[in-house]
Scaffold this motif. Sequence first.
Motif, PDB file in Angstrom:
ATOM      1  N   SER A  41       0.824  -1.207   0.000  1.00  0.00           N
ATOM      2  CA  SER A  41       0.000   0.000   0.000  1.00  0.00           C
ATOM      3  C   SER A  41       0.860   1.259   0.000  1.00  0.00           C
ATOM      4  N   LYS A  42       1.954   1.224   0.779  1.00  0.00           N
ATOM      5  CA  LYS A  42       2.847   2.385   0.821  1.00  0.00           C
ATOM      6  C   LYS A  42       3.597   2.539  -0.494  1.00  0.00           C
ATOM      7  N   MET A  43       4.072   1.416  -1.055  1.00  0.00           N
ATOM      8  CA  MET A  43       4.797   1.479  -2.325  1.00  0.00           C
ATOM      9  C   MET A  43       3.899   2.027  -3.431  1.00  0.00           C
ATOM     10  N   PHE A  44       2.646   1.583  -3.439  1.00  0.00           N
ATOM     11  CA  PHE A  44       1.697   2.068  -4.444  1.00  0.00           C
ATOM     12  C   PHE A  44       1.436   3.550  -4.245  1.00  0.00           C
ATOM     13  N   SER A  45       1.276   3.949  -2.993  1.00  0.00           N
ATOM     14  CA  SER A  45       1.030   5.355  -2.682  1.00  0.00           C
ATOM     15  C   SER A  45       2.210   6.221  -3.092  1.00  0.00           C
ATOM     16  N   ASP A  46       3.419   5.721  -2.859  1.00  0.00           N
ATOM     17  CA  ASP A  46       4.625   6.465  -3.257  1.00  0.00           C
ATOM     18  C   ASP A  46       4.670   6.645  -4.774  1.00  0.00           C
ATOM     19  N   ALA A  60       6.720   4.627 -12.854  1.00  0.00           N
ATOM     20  CA  ALA A  60       6.576   3.343 -13.546  1.00  0.00           C
ATOM     21  C   ALA A  60       7.420   2.261 -12.879  1.00  0.00           C
ATOM     22  N   LYS A  61       8.653   2.622 -12.559  1.00  0.00           N
ATOM     23  CA  LYS A  61       9.541   1.648 -11.908  1.00  0.00           C
ATOM     24  C   LYS A  61       9.028   1.273 -10.517  1.00  0.00           C
ATOM     25  N   GLN A  62       8.455   2.229  -9.816  1.00  0.00           N
ATOM     26  CA  GLN A  62       7.919   1.943  -8.487  1.00  0.00           C
ATOM     27  C   GLN A  62       6.683   1.041  -8.578  1.00  0.00           C
ATOM     28  N   PHE A  63       5.833   1.287  -9.558  1.00  0.00           N
ATOM     29  CA  PHE A  63       4.674   0.419  -9.749  1.00  0.00           C
ATOM     30  C   PHE A  63       5.121  -1.005 -10.091  1.00  0.00           C
ATOM     31  N   GLU A  64       6.153  -1.097 -10.913  1.00  0.00           N
ATOM     32  CA  GLU A  64       6.685  -2.425 -11.249  1.00  0.00           C
ATOM     33  C   GLU A  64       7.237  -3.111 -10.007  1.00  0.00           C
ATOM     34  N   ALA A  76      -0.980  -5.360  -6.471  1.00  0.00           N
ATOM     35  CA  ALA A  76      -0.085  -5.823  -7.531  1.00  0.00           C
ATOM     36  C   ALA A  76      -0.735  -5.757  -8.907  1.00  0.00           C
ATOM     37  N   ARG A  77      -1.983  -6.219  -8.990  1.00  0.00           N
ATOM     38  CA  ARG A  77      -2.652  -6.253 -10.286  1.00  0.00           C
ATOM     39  C   ARG A  77      -2.770  -4.858 -10.900  1.00  0.00           C
ATOM     40  N   LYS A  78      -3.256  -3.917 -10.114  1.00  0.00           N
ATOM     41  CA  LYS A  78      -3.427  -2.562 -10.640  1.00  0.00           C
ATOM     42  C   LYS A  78      -2.091  -1.906 -10.939  1.00  0.00           C
ATOM     43  N   SER A  79      -1.058  -2.316 -10.215  1.00  0.00           N
ATOM     44  CA  SER A  79       0.266  -1.725 -10.440  1.00  0.00           C
ATOM     45  C   SER A  79       0.776  -1.989 -11.849  1.00  0.00           C
ATOM     46  N   ILE A  80       0.384  -3.132 -12.426  1.00  0.00           N
ATOM     47  CA  ILE A  80       0.849  -3.452 -13.780  1.00  0.00           C
ATOM     48  C   ILE A  80       0.313  -2.430 -14.784  1.00  0.00           C
ATOM     49  N   VAL A  81      -0.988  -2.182 -14.704  1.00  0.00           N
ATOM     50  CA  VAL A  81      -1.577  -1.248 -15.659  1.00  0.00           C
ATOM     51  C   VAL A  81      -1.162   0.194 -15.351  1.00  0.00           C
ATOM     52  N   ALA A 105      -3.067  -9.919 -20.856  1.00  0.00           N
ATOM     53  CA  ALA A 105      -2.829 -11.359 -20.953  1.00  0.00           C
ATOM     54  C   ALA A 105      -3.122 -12.058 -19.625  1.00  0.00           C
ATOM     55  N   LEU A 106      -2.785 -11.389 -18.518  1.00  0.00           N
ATOM     56  CA  LEU A 106      -2.984 -11.981 -17.194  1.00  0.00           C
ATOM     57  C   LEU A 106      -4.382 -11.732 -16.638  1.00  0.00           C
ATOM     58  N   HIS A 107      -4.955 -10.552 -16.957  1.00  0.00           N
ATOM     59  CA  HIS A 107      -6.235 -10.160 -16.337  1.00  0.00           C
ATOM     60  C   HIS A 107      -7.192  -9.601 -17.393  1.00  0.00           C
ATOM     61  N   PRO A 108      -7.600 -10.399 -18.348  1.00  0.00           N
ATOM     62  CA  PRO A 108      -8.382  -9.879 -19.476  1.00  0.00           C
ATOM     63  C   PRO A 108      -9.788  -9.382 -19.138  1.00  0.00           C
ATOM     64  N   GLY A 109     -10.384  -9.885 -18.081  1.00  0.00           N
ATOM     65  CA  GLY A 109     -11.766  -9.504 -17.800  1.00  0.00           C
ATOM     66  C   GLY A 109     -11.957  -8.592 -16.613  1.00  0.00           C
ATOM     67  N   THR A 110     -10.903  -7.997 -16.129  1.00  0.00           N
ATOM     68  CA  THR A 110     -10.982  -7.169 -14.924  1.00  0.00           C
ATOM     69  C   THR A 110     -11.350  -5.726 -15.262  1.00  0.00           C
ATOM     70  N   LYS A 111     -11.636  -4.956 -14.231  1.00  0.00           N
ATOM     71  CA  LYS A 111     -12.117  -3.595 -14.458  1.00  0.00           C
ATOM     72  C   LYS A 111     -11.061  -2.677 -15.054  1.00  0.00           C
ATOM     73  N   GLU A 112      -9.771  -3.034 -14.882  1.00  0.00           N
ATOM     74  CA  GLU A 112      -8.719  -2.188 -15.469  1.00  0.00           C
ATOM     75  C   GLU A 112      -8.385  -2.595 -16.907  1.00  0.00           C
ATOM     76  N   ALA A 113      -8.985  -3.671 -17.403  1.00  0.00           N
ATOM     77  CA  ALA A 113      -8.666  -4.143 -18.759  1.00  0.00           C
ATOM     78  C   ALA A 113      -8.952  -3.079 -19.828  1.00  0.00           C
ATOM     79  N   PRO A 114     -10.081  -2.361 -19.771  1.00  0.00           N
ATOM     80  CA  PRO A 114     -10.298  -1.310 -20.775  1.00  0.00           C
ATOM     81  C   PRO A 114      -9.190  -0.257 -20.776  1.00  0.00           C
TER      82      PRO A 114
END
Length: 283
Positions: A41-46, A60-64, A76-81, A105-114
Amino acid sequence: MTFVGNFKRAFGVVAVIVALAAAGCASNKLDTSALNPDPPSKMFSDADAMMSKGNFDDAAKQFEAVDREHPYSPEARKSIVMAAYAYYRAGKAPEAIASAERYVALHPGTKEAPMAHHIIAMAYFDDLKTANRDQTPARKALEQFKILRSRFPDSEYSRDADNKIRICMDNLAAQEMEVGRYYLNQHNYVAAINRFKTVVSDYQTTAHVEEALARLVEAYMALGVVSEAQNAAAILGHNYPDSKWYKDSYALLQSGGVGPRDDTGSWLTKAWKSVPKFGLGSG
């Protein structure tokens, strides 16, 4: 051995043991630190804060890093997009596309897919070329915009997909016309017809279709395939009666002693009827 010698020897062994123990403790501390970074949560917030400041590459590097260090966390999932979006904002299209493609490829039907499909589409769309250059970006962008429109019609990213689709299709049609005209000027009529056929079959909603029909009339007349020339002119006249291209085509047929005539069995008639027309005649 003297007492002093024994004492020195014993002290040396103890010193070695203490040093090894200290090294082991330090190593354990480093290992523990490596295995336990900041919470996701902190890494994502940063990373989000970096985005807000315009530090897109670092974000980008921090999300990765969130995905790498905490692959099973909710973040983790949202961090990719989000990494894909940060790379896109940083102007790094290849990295943005790679990250977004990994997401779908990993999450084709999720809310972040669009959002992921939109990032891929826009990264290619921003790289559109003129008609005389490679149209791979237009093809790939078109594919992604069509996915958005068909799979995620209610997504906010689908709202302007139709307009972007038209632009991509116009680019692709323009290239077909460019090549078709070249072949026509070289009197390679069969090759020219194949290019103009593609425009009429695949890009009917673009502004290039009027000229494509007229060029078909020209090429077919040059080959002596008069019935196809008449049919192309008839379709042109039915749909664009005030077009200068129709006037030219009509005059060309008249010079050959014939006029426009429908042929329901022609490939052109079947192709023309198979595609819905949007804004026909407006271009």
